[in-house]
Structure formats: structure tokens, C-alpha cells
Design an enzyme around this catalytic site. Structure first.
Site, PDB file in Angstrom:
ATOM      1  CB  THR A  73      -4.754 -10.477  -9.424  1.00 25.27           C
ATOM      2  OG1 THR A  73      -5.579  -9.330  -9.275  1.00 25.27           O
ATOM      3  CG2 THR A  73      -5.627 -11.696  -9.636  1.00 25.27           C
ATOM      4  CG  ASP A  96      -1.992  -1.041   1.177  1.00 23.69           C
ATOM      5  OD1 ASP A  96      -2.254  -1.548   0.070  1.00 23.69           O
ATOM      6  OD2 ASP A  96      -2.573  -1.363   2.218  1.00 23.69           O
TER       7      ASP A  96
END
Lengths: 365, 365, 365, 365
Positions: free
Chosen positions: A290, A143
Site C-alpha cells: 500500500t 526508500d
């Protein structure tokens, strides 16, 4: 500290992130070829340190792994040896088993422990440092929300995956006059959504840092239709929330132990938009894991390699208790005591949000 | 029929599918350069035929579109001119407006209509043929489930997307000891799941044609764990269903006008497996419309081009009322009367299922 | 033959080709899981068979290799055990050492030898079959020029690489008004150039089967300029030659032991075109071995897996001396005696050339 | 200067570079949507400015171009209006036609000219600024060798292409025990080779800044063979040269008007290595213009967009005569007078070279 480092150990902790193998490779090669250290790895993160599950890391072991996602050392989530679940008298109790780990390091003759992980994993690294273990941290968060480093590896790989998905949705949205919603990772910080949204030509970007008003999204869709654009692409971070503060908990979310896992917010938005707009079909996609796997991007391979080499240089200089980091384009380091618990979120008035707004992207404000 | 074809028209109908633009380009180029026909396109599928929304198709119009997903003619779903929603006296009524369309074709001077679409779109094409319109059909279904042709374009592009997602999930599943579920398209036929599962190294493939027993999936996961493989990759077609015939409707599904859109079956399976297995984390991903968009694969560009050229050859030979198709590796054609309503599903005892089983893939039987 | 096959061996010979690992994996998994055979591999092709360099092939060995280019068994070119270079009395002499190989097979207890390779490698396979060895052949040629099978794995992977290169060249050619030449593989057959040319929107395709007239290429470039297209993309097979039969040997070629390796024909064409056209810049690119490596395409992974499974089925049925092949979309087999030496070239009047011409592609005729 | 900017014009000059369209799009959208400027483009770089070939740039014009390589404005190389080839009395003479260009700007009502280009193009931009034209520069060089900015768009796209090629060569090199040479762009600076070499797992990186000794390369190949690595990957910048200062001009180079275009140095190295090493086959690949075209990478799309927005902000602030640039991760600007003629080459003792050496990469020193 004793300068004569002879043996170092690596472990990877927390969620998956492209670039872990590249760090492992760079640490191993630099340690062996440049400084002659012996290198081992603990498998399954801290759990392996507790169970003393080691594998040797040699030039051969790390051959061919530079580009591969995942980690050859395996990882585990949420294993905190300072508050670890063990069985005692048939019951599971939580206790501090860090001394077992330290004992294992000693028995193995490990001089320095290199810990690759996110905030949780690095917190334990700091705690081991406080107990006198020679520790070097390498930051990892897909992130990109660690305050102590401008960038973390894995982030751009995830942005690439999200951008490619937006590219794909773009052609089909346009041909079929649809509103497409793509939910990407980012529980606390909207970096992936922001970058992918700009790169993938999104019309609306929704991030945790800027609560959205669904009416503004509807307005954007209608504005575009008036300009002859009968489609709208929305990228939404999994942590994005509506403006009114209230999270409208749908049944999907209620039933689930982990709403995010079910693509809560993207699907929720799709259903709500469907009730407000009848001129477009709405479709949502949840990229999920993914974004964490597959080949490591070029950019991340280089950054990971730089981090790995820098970790060994810190070892050589005896600068323990630090985490390597990137400042601007310079590799640097920061004391582990200072880096824990500081999250870097998107500044709603910052440069990149302004760039996005300048080219007409809405944040649903 | 009158041999002197001068002007042909194209339209694209139904869901998106990589290769539509390649067909449009091949038809246009062959028509203009080889036979000197004039070419126009109707926008938005049959709706545009009804509204007479045309654009000229020239060498310039179709330049640069070969590789692009989507359709420059746009498309619409479910518009059937033989049962079309029109407003009359302030009310929406359904009526047969096919004569309006035929009138439009005449006014425009269109000699032949080339219709690119799936079963629904081609049914209308057949009905226009019955009314005397010179029609050529080109089959389109991303699911590859039209019986009259061995392959349709777009299918391999979708398989590529699904396979790449499986590749990505594989590295992260392995590193983090997870069960990964990937939901792909395929409501009635499991071709995408079957191909992607073989190509993407899935351990379990679940398709509509072979109802699954969740206990057999659990068994497979445990078998793998015993062999030291602490991860399992599952690919599931959106139309897959449990063996007991009963579709266990979860709350997610109840609430939704379109359960598939919410990734019903993949998420449902994830939640059920979580209750049966506590040694692995389960994660599910819904690829959704990313399978329909983006660049057309090499294979599909060639197949689309072959179909497009063949459509014009049929026109030149005056063989109207037919649909181009692929038999083995040969381009052929079939009467539209014969192709409608015949779905090609996966034979549970067929070659490719046997191949998958031979290399150890489970179908959850 | 004795039905009780217990142990099989694999070897890979000849040039690299994506899909080799997928065949190895499929053979190994099917052999072990379906039939309980033991499997070993000989390293470095026939050389390893002569030197008895074996490795066990287990479920673990073949794990994670499905998508990877290359061959875990390694390969060697041009090692023919029936005419093999060995040192005798300090001199290198060529002799038939096939009996050594057969002896090695016996010592190792190998019941069947699976040979994956091209025409040269399969010729030796046939010769071993003649000497009584149980042999199964699996065809491999990146050029797709074996007559006995409609398709070989690796071919579409190479076409993908070449097509992607053409896509890249297209944008830059258009922006900068250039003639771009891409040289691809294909010494005797132009299949890669033909497929990639159609898929990659080439304007000119030059293949060995259709000798070209450079004046016709110049004419095409000028025609395009007249239509406002100030760029032209040419794909040329390495084996393409000018029409006049005479290969105009440039100095580059004279100096080189292997002109093709130096990108002879593409560069040569670039230099000649530069002298004939002064309105465009000409640039040439030689893809070389990037066409042989990297990840195996989805299509090739499936075809390789089908071939690998079929090879083991032939073993189980005792049908030795055969090569697996693809006819239409059906897996079949053919006697090795019949498949050697039959090259499948592009038919200048065949379907795909006609398709290309229909959409305006020139073959320089 | 007059604050009331109403109309701006863009042109792109020099070689192709992924990201040009993204800059054009960002400038156009920001100018129109944020500031209400009118925007036009000159086609074919300065040539179009001289010939007054303009196209309007609107939201529609720049739709769908973000990810596409090339430039919708087209470009031309080496057209310098201060020394421009014009026909006079039937002869080609060079003269300063900048006043014609300035006149054209006035006639068209253009208040500011945004010039996107490399050192040559920006030199003219500076010269127009000296003559009083309101100019904003945007740096473009695929080689990333402009001193005034830490990064230029297009660079990472090229590195991606080169890295992918190295990935491909790696599998085939390993399987077939080869030395693979990949020639990449970089006449004066080795940035692409350096980055791609690290990311693509090269064993040897050869760049203009560090002249190489072929014997050291041979030594590296042999060392690797001793460690059981029978293959070596070499990436070489087109501007790399041997250590002895003397460029050993091969016949290939002699004959050619532009040796680089023929892949001089990569092929030359291949031929020389073949004479020094007989245990490996050597193969070379010249990526050429595939590095300049194709889709723009995620990273470059964002950087280009930031540059484009920043250019318009400079216009809004009246800061003419400047070029936008990146410093660390901050967008900034620099006076055009200061940026011309300063090349940024790789520091042989700099950070990234040290990183490469730390993990065992040789520079052939």
C-alpha cells in the site's frame, strides 16, 4: 554526438513508485511541445526493449496520468539485459543480449533512451551508455536511499501513507492501552520509518542503521506507563535488526522464501514483546505494497515533473550519460558512472535523528 | 420506573471502533442541553465501573471529539463483572462482582447507565438490566455483524480504510503484473471484505460465509491473464477458510497464540498461490488495526450522533432495558433480551453477493 | 415486448455527480458478462443521441473507472430533444427532434436505452418511453432531492467534501476566534447542508426549507461567546433564504446572471453579520464544483454499482419504463410516469432536523 | 546574556497556518525533556502578553496536537504592542505598551520569548529584541513569501488543499466541458498557485508576479478546444492582476471593505471570460480559509518539528535575536534585524515557472 535528436524512448524499471507517470508525462509534454521530439515508450522495462514492445507517447497518451500511481509503461523487476535469461535448445541460459536491445533502438530510430529506475535499472543504463547509447537516467527509489540525489519522488508519498497509518493506530492505541507496531518499507535505509515516525508521533523508531535492544524498548514502554501513557507506538523498518547482531530467526522466517514479505520483523518484535510485557496488548500491522501505490502526493508530483523536464533539457543540451538529481532545492545532474552502487543511509548522529531524540523518540539503543 | 432521571452514566466496552466519541458527544449534549441531566463517564469500560473511576462529561469535555477515533472514556476488552478476575488471598479468582458495580452506581447517584459495546459488553448490560439497573444499550461492532441492527457505526469507516488500501494496491498490481492480497477484519462475517471488495474493484472476495477452493482462484487469475489483465486483486476476511473444511494450519499459525493477529490467512493464501502460479508475483498486506482507528467517516459521524440522541430519548421516555438500532433508515430500539447472541452473517445468496457476482467478482467457489 | 434484447445503450445527462462512471461500469459488466448484451454509449447526453455520437462500451472501456468522478460518456445540461435548439434557415429555432433520436436508436439496433440523470433528463426518458422506446432510468442528483428514491449516488461524496471543509474551517475558526460560513450546494433542498452540518460539527445550519432570522444567528454567536466559545461555524445551502421572505438582493446579486454561482448567499450573510457583530471576524467560503468532482466515495461506489446491476436486471426482466431506486436499504424500481417532478425536501420537523437540534445546532429560526 | 535559562514562553501571532501546534509541541518537548526548562504560553498572541494571559505548557498539554491545524495558544491579528489600541479616558488611543509586556515577562520570570509568526509578528519580535528581551523567532507564512527562509511550514499543507481541489475540478470540468477557475491564497506572491497548478494539472496559472492578458487566456481555451480538450483549468492567486496595470474594479470589489474576501479576482475573471467565450460554461470556486485549517501535512509536521527543536537549540546556545530558517535542506538561523520586510516573490524567469511552461502551462502573458 549528433545534436539533431528526433526521437526519444522511455522505459521504467524496478519496483513501483508513485511519480513514475508524472515523469513520463513531463518528459513527453516537454519533448513534444518544447522541442518537437517524437516520443515512444518501451513496455515492461528492459524486457520490452529486448522484445521491442513499444507504444507511442503523445499528449493524448499522457493525459490524466499526473496524479496516478503505477506506470502506464508497466515495469519489470530484475531484468538485466547484460545477463538475461533466454531459452536456448530448450534450456534457460543467461547471456548478454544488450546488442539486441541496441539493434532495436536503431531500428526504431531512437536517438536517446530515458531510463527511470533504481540502482539496478540505472546500472544497466550506465552499461548501455558505455556501449555508446545516448542515455539519460532518472532516479527512482521509494526508500530514498540513492546517494547521488537528496530526494527521490515516491518517497514522500510512501511517508504520507505510513504517517496516516500511524495516525490511525494512535487513536486506537490510546483508547485501548496498546503497543502498536507498524512495519514500513526500508531494507537498507530507515528513511521512511524516520520521517513517518516523526510526522506520525511515534514513540519508538527502529531502523537498519541503529540496531535495537529490545530491553530498551520495554523500558520505554514502562516509562510511558509511569507517566500515565498506557500506550506506545512503534514504527519499524523492514530491515531493522536487533543489536546483538544476531537475527533471531523465528519459524515464520525460516519457512519463508522471503521473510520480509511476511512481515517478519514487525511480527517477530510483537511476539517477543508479548513475552516481556504482560500489561499491554501488542498489535502489529504490515503496510506492504500500500506504500507503493495509490495517488502520488503533491510534493512528488512536482518533483517528478521537475525531473522529467530536466531530463529533456539534458537531452536538448546533449549531456548524455547523466542522471538528473536534486541537490538542496536545485535540480542538477550527475554522471551515471558515479552514481551506481552508492547507498545513502540514515546517519545515526545526523540532524533528523537528533531532532527525533530531542522530542523524546527512542531508537531502541 | 421513576421519571425523574437526574444523572446518567456512560461506558464504552470492547474493541475500538470509529464513532464511539461521536456517540459520547451526542449523548452528553442531548442529555445536558435538551433534558438537563447530569452526565458522567466510567473509564476503561466495566473495569472502571467496578473501580468507580469516573469523569464528568460536560459540553466542554466532549468538545472537539466528534470526528476523532478512539474513545475518551477508554475501553477494555473482556472484562465481565459477572465473572471477574479479582485477587483473594494472593490468588486470582473469578467471581461475580456485579453488586459492587450496582453499589457504585447508587453511591454516585446514577439513574441510568448507557452502555456502548458489542455482543459481550451488551450481554453484561442485559444482565445488569435483569438485576434492576436502568440500562440503555448502543450497539458497536466494526464487523457489522449484530443481527438486531441493520448497520453499526464504525463499519463504513473500516470499509473506507480497506477500500483505500485496495485503490492503492490496484495501481501497483497493474503496473507490476501482480496478485495482491489484502487481509481485512471479519472473523465471523465478511461484511467488510464484501463492501470493500465491491467498492475497491477487487477481482476475488473471500469471506467466512463462502468457503473457497484455491483452484478456483487460480483459474480466475489465469482467465484474467488470458484477457490481458496480468494482475488480480484479492480481498480476504481474516475469518475466511478453504472449502474442504480443513484449515491447513501452517507453521505460522501453529506457533502463534493468535493466528489472526499474524495475518494468518492472507499470508497463508499468498504462500499457497505462489506454489500454484509461477507467472505472477504475489504480495499480501494485513491492514490490522488501521481499520479501527483514525478519523470517523462522515457517514459514521451521523449514524453515531443519531444513536446517541436516540439513547437519550429512550431515557426520557423511560424505555429502559433496550438497545437503539437502525432498521432500514429508521432509528428504532429492541429489547436487550432479544439482541444478544444473534450474529448477522453474509447470505451467500443475498443481494450484495449477487451484485458482486453480476459484475464478475469471484468468491472462490 | 420482445425478450430478445441484444444491444443496449447508455447516456448520462445533467450536472456532474460522483458515481456516474460506477453506474456505467456496472451496467456494462453485468450486461456483457451476465447476459451477453452488446453495450454502447451516447456521448454528451441527449445531444449525442441526436447527433448519433456513439462509443462502444466494453470490459476494457470501463476498466479503471469505478472510483473516478465525472463520466466517460460526457454530459450536457438542458438538452431536451423534445424542445431542441436547431438551426433552420440561419435561425435558431426550438423543435421536437425526438423522432431523429428514435430513428438513430433503430439504425444502431439499440433495444433498450438506459438514461442516467436527474429530473430533467428523466422527464425526457419518460417522454421517450411514451413514444414506445424501451427505457430504463437511473436517478442522479447530487442534492438527493428526488422523491422516488431514498438516496442517490453522489450525495454522500458531496457531503464528504463539505464535511472535510467544515473540519478544516473548525481548527482555524477556533484558533482565530472567527465566524466561518461555508456555502454548499442545495438550491431547493438542504440535504447536503444538513448532513454535513451534523457530521462537521456546525453550530448553525441554514437550509431553504427553514427560512432564517439573522438576529437568531447573532444571538447564537453571542451565546457561544458567553460560554467561552469565541467561534461559530455556519453551513448554508446556496438556496437558503432569510425569514422575512424578502431576498435582500445585494449589488453582487443584481449584477450577476446567476447569483448562486457567485456565492451570493454565503457572502451576503458574511457582509450582513459583519455589520451586526464587531467582536468577530467573519470569513466565507464557497465550495462550488469541488463538491461534484473528484473520487467517488466508498458508499457511492457501492450504491452506483447496485443501481447499475439493477438496471440490467430490469432489462432482463423486460420491465421497461421504470427507474431503479432505493427504498430503505432495498433496491427497487418505480414507473417513470410517477417519479417526475416530485422533489424531496427536508422536513423541518423531521428526524434529522430533530437530531441536529437535540445536540444544540441552530437553524436560525 | 545569562546562560542559566530556566523558563521560556511561546506565543503565536498572525493568520492561521497548519504546523503551529507542531512547533509548540516540539519546543515544549525539547525544552522540558532535553534541557529541563519550564515552558509557558501566552494566549492570543501579543494581546495575551499584554494582558498576561498565560497557560502552562507541559508534556501533557502538548499531547496529541502534532497533526492538528490551528494553535492551542490561539492567535490574534495585527496586535502591535508598540502601537496598541488602549482605552484612556473613554477614548481609544494608540500607544506603545511594550514596557507593560516586558514587565509581564519579568514578573513571570520568563528568560526567553519564542515568537512564532509572520512579518508583522516578527517585526515586533525584533523590536522587543532591540529593547533587550531575549527573543527567538520562528517564521510562519502560509504564502511562503518570507525571503529569509527557503520554506515555511503550512505552505505545503495549503498546496495540498489547493491541489486536491484542482483534482476534483478536473474530473467535472472534463465531463462537462467547462472552464474551471480556482482562486487560492497569495496576495503578494503566487507560490501556492504555482505549486498547486503544477501538481494539480492546471492549464493556466495566474499569479501577482506575472500580470495576465485575458485575451491570452481565451486563446489558450480555444487552442485546447481545437486539440479536442473542451475544458480548461485555471488556478488564480487572490493577488493576481490583469496586465494593463489597471485593476478593473468591478462592483463586487467596490462595495466590499475587503475585495479579496469576496473572491474578487476569481469571480471577476469568470464573469469577464463568460463575455468573451460562449462555447464553455465558466465556474469559479474560492477556497478561502479551508487552505489554512485542517490537519497538518506530513511534510509540514516534520518541518515544524525541526523548527521547534532548532529554536530551543538556539536558546541553549544563547543565540538570541535570531529567527530559525531553512536553507536548502539545512536548518539555520538569521538575525531578526535582517529578515524583516523582505518578501520572496516568484521569479517570472525562475526555475519553477520554466518547468511549468515546459509542460505547456500558460501564465496568461
Amino acid at each position: 554526438m549528433d545534436k539533431k535528436v528526433k526521437k526519444i524512448a522511455l522505459l521504467t524499471g524496478g519496483g513501483d513508485c508513485p511519480g513514475l507517470n508524472a515523469v513520463i508525462r513531463a518528459v513527453t509534454r516537454t519533448a513534444i511541445m518544447k522541442y518537437g521530439y517524437e516520443v515512444i515508450g518501451y513496455k515492461f522495462g528492459y524486457r520490452g526493449l529486448y522484445n521491442n514492445e513499444t507504444i507511442p507517447l503523445t499528449l493524448e497518451t499522457v493525459s490524466g496520468i499526473l496524479h496516478r500511481g503505477g506506470t502506464i509503461l508497466y515495469s519489470s523487476n530484475k531484468d538485466n539485459l547484460f545477463d538475461y535469461a533466454v531459452e536456448e535448445d530448450g534450456k534457460i541460459v543467461k547471456k548478454d543480449v544488450s546488442d539486441v536491445a541496441i539493434e532495436n533502438l536503431k531500428k526504431e530510430g531512437v536517438d536517446v533512451l530515458v531510463v527511470i529506475g533504481g540502482d539496478g535499472t540505472l546500472t544497466s543504463a550506465r552499461d548501455f551508455a558505455r556501449k555508446g547509447v545516448n542515455v539519460i537516467g532518472v532516479p527512482k527509489t521509494i526508500d530514498n536511499d540513492l546517494a547521488a540525489t537528496d530526494l527521490t519522488f515516491g518517497f514522500y508519498s510512501a511517508v504520507d501513507v505510513a504517517t496516516e497509518a500511524l495516525d490511525r493506530l494512535h487513536t486506537t492505541a490510546e483508547s485501548h492501552q496498546r503497543v502498536m507496531i507498524l512495519e514500513v518499507m526500508g531494507r537498507n535505509a530507515g528513511w521512511i520509518a524516520l520521517h513517518a515516525g516523526i510526522a506520525g508521533s511515534a514513540d519508538v523508531i527502529l531502523i537498519p542503521e541503529i540496531p535495537y535492544d529490545i530491553n530498551r524498548i520495554v523500558q520505554k514502554i514502562k516509562e510511558r506507563a509511569r507517566m500515565g501513557k498506557f500506550f506506545t507506538n512503534i514504527v519499524i523498518a523492514e530491515g531493522a535488526r536487533p543489536k546483538d547482531g544476531e537475527v533471531v530467526v523465528s519459524k515464520i522466517v525460516e519457512d519463508s522464501p522471503d521473510p520480509v514479505r511476511l512481515g517478519g520483523i514487525g511480527n517477530k518484535l510483537a511476539r517477543e514483546l508479548e513475552q516481556l510485557i504482560d500489561t499491554h496488548e501488542i498489535r502489529s500491522t504490515v503496510l506492504g505494497h500500500t506504500q507503493r501505490g495509490g495517488n502520488t502526493s503533491t510534493y512528488d508530483r512536482i518533483l517528478s515533473t521537475r525531473f522529467g523536464v530536466a531530463a529533456v533539457e539534458l537531452i536538448n543540451e546533449g549531456k548524455f550519460g547523466n542522471m538528473v538529481c536534486l541537490k538542496g532545492d536545485t535540480i542538477s545532474y550527475e554522471n551515471l558512472e558515479k552514481v551506481i552502487g552508492h547507498i545513502k543511509t540514515v546517519d545515526p548522529n545526523g540532524h533528523l535523528v537528533q531532532v527525533a531524540k530531542s522530542i523524546g523518540i527512542s531508537f531502541g539503543e
